[in-house]
Design an enzyme around this catalytic site. Structure first.
Site, mmCIF file in Angstrom:
data_model
loop_
_atom_site.group_PDB
_atom_site.id
_atom_site.type_symbol
_atom_site.label_atom_id
_atom_site.label_comp_id
_atom_site.label_asym_id
_atom_site.label_seq_id
_atom_site.Cartn_x
_atom_site.Cartn_y
_atom_site.Cartn_z
ATOM 1 N N HIS A 1 1.794 4.409 -2.909
ATOM 2 C CA HIS A 1 1.845 5.862 -2.686
ATOM 3 C C HIS A 1 3.199 6.414 -3.144
ATOM 4 C CE1 HIS A 1 -1.824 6.463 -0.416
ATOM 5 N NE2 HIS A 1 -1.465 5.695 0.596
ATOM 6 N N HIS B 1 0.852 -1.205 0.000
ATOM 7 C CA HIS B 1 0.000 0.000 0.000
ATOM 8 C C HIS B 1 0.886 1.254 0.000
ATOM 9 C CE1 HIS B 1 -3.620 2.283 1.700
ATOM 10 N NE2 HIS B 1 -2.624 3.102 1.976
ATOM 11 N N GLU B 2 1.893 1.258 0.891
ATOM 12 C CA GLU B 2 2.790 2.425 0.987
ATOM 13 C C GLU B 2 3.661 2.568 -0.256
ATOM 14 O OE1 GLU B 2 2.463 4.714 3.129
ATOM 15 O OE2 GLU B 2 1.027 3.590 4.328
HETATM 16 ZN ZN LIG Z 1 -2.542 5.126 2.322
#
Ligand SMILES: [Zn+2]
Length: 259
Positions: free
Chosen positions: A76, A72-73
């Site tokens: 980003h 998830h990171e």
């Molecule tokens: Zn996030």
């Protein structure tokens, strides 16, 4: 947390040129994720006779969830880098993970895409692992087994992060939309931060109430309530710090980390 460089961190790896660090508090998140995994698998999987096996599987799933948070990171961070924003690294800590993107997005579109990338990755993981769970358990309704448990928890991760409470992902998406409307990032940040503080206050208040009720009734909701309270406090501080930075009180402070 914003502006505060996580201390006591250990650099453990570098993925695609992005440093991965572990904060000492990360162990708290591993315990909590393992606890959620334990709750999921004892609900949907026939309980193993050996408690040790159940605990070992829970910790393994907790570690798998850590990898999902890392993905998830990374989403980003990689999208941010794609927009030319410098990424200092990813730090895993008590509340999950943060991407340390060193500059604010220059326009609403890039802010929107960087914020959306994380939840989108969690939804992709949930969908793929949900498919795996169905393939392994043909003819059974719902998502079963460890893959099903991780799929569901990733979906929850995406949904929680999409709540429009700045500086969570949904709050950043809200800020990007307000930015378009207000033609000012500072104003959009203040509005989004107010929504974030409202949600954080709600989390803290409901956490305290549920904790109190569970202490009276002994229904086992206390750990979740306590956790909600701590997340609420973290979000309140982060939203307030962001508003102060945009308000010009701390112009030199780095932007808040992307959660
Ligand atoms: Zn996030």
């Amino acid at each position: 947390m914003p502006g505060r460089r996580p201390s006591r961190t250990l650099r453990v790896a570098s993925i695609a040129g992005i440093d991965l660090r572990l904060d000492a508090s990360w162990i708290v998140s591993l315990v909590i994720l393992s606890y959620y995994a334990y709750a999921e698998i004892t609900r949907t999987i026939v309980r193993s006779d050996a408690a040790v096996t159940t605990v070992a599987v829970s910790v393994a799933l907790g570690l798998a969830l850590v990898l999902c948070i890392l993905a998830h990171e990374l989403a980003h961070s990689l999208v941010a880098r794609g927009y030319g924003l410098p990424v200092r690294g990813i730090t895993l800590f008590a509340f999950g993970g943060v991407s340390q993107i060193e500059r604010e997005a220059p326009d609403p579109a890039s802010e929107y895409m960087v914020a959306l990338a994380g939840p989108l990755m969690s939804i992709v993981i949930a969908t793929v692992l949900g498919g795996v769970a169905r393939l392994l358990n043909p003819g059974i309704e719902g998502l079963h087994g460890p893959w099903g448990a991780i799929s569901r928890l990733n979906l929850w991760l995406a949904i929680f992060n999409l709540i429009p409470a700045f500086p969570m992902d949904g709050g950043r998406i809200l800020r990007s939309l307000l930015w378009v409307v207000a033609h000012s990032r500072a104003r959009a940040t203040r509005w989004a931060a107010n929504v974030g503080r409202g949600f954080a206050t709600f989390l803290i208040a409901s956490g305290v109430v549920v904790f109190g009720l569970s202490a009276i009734r002994g229904n086992g909701a206390a750990p979740n309530a306590l956790w909600a309270t701590f997340i609420g406090m973290f979000l309140y501080n982060a939203a307030s710090a962001s508003a102060r930075i945009e308000g010009g009180e701390r112009p030199d402070a780095p932007p808040p980390p992307t959660v």
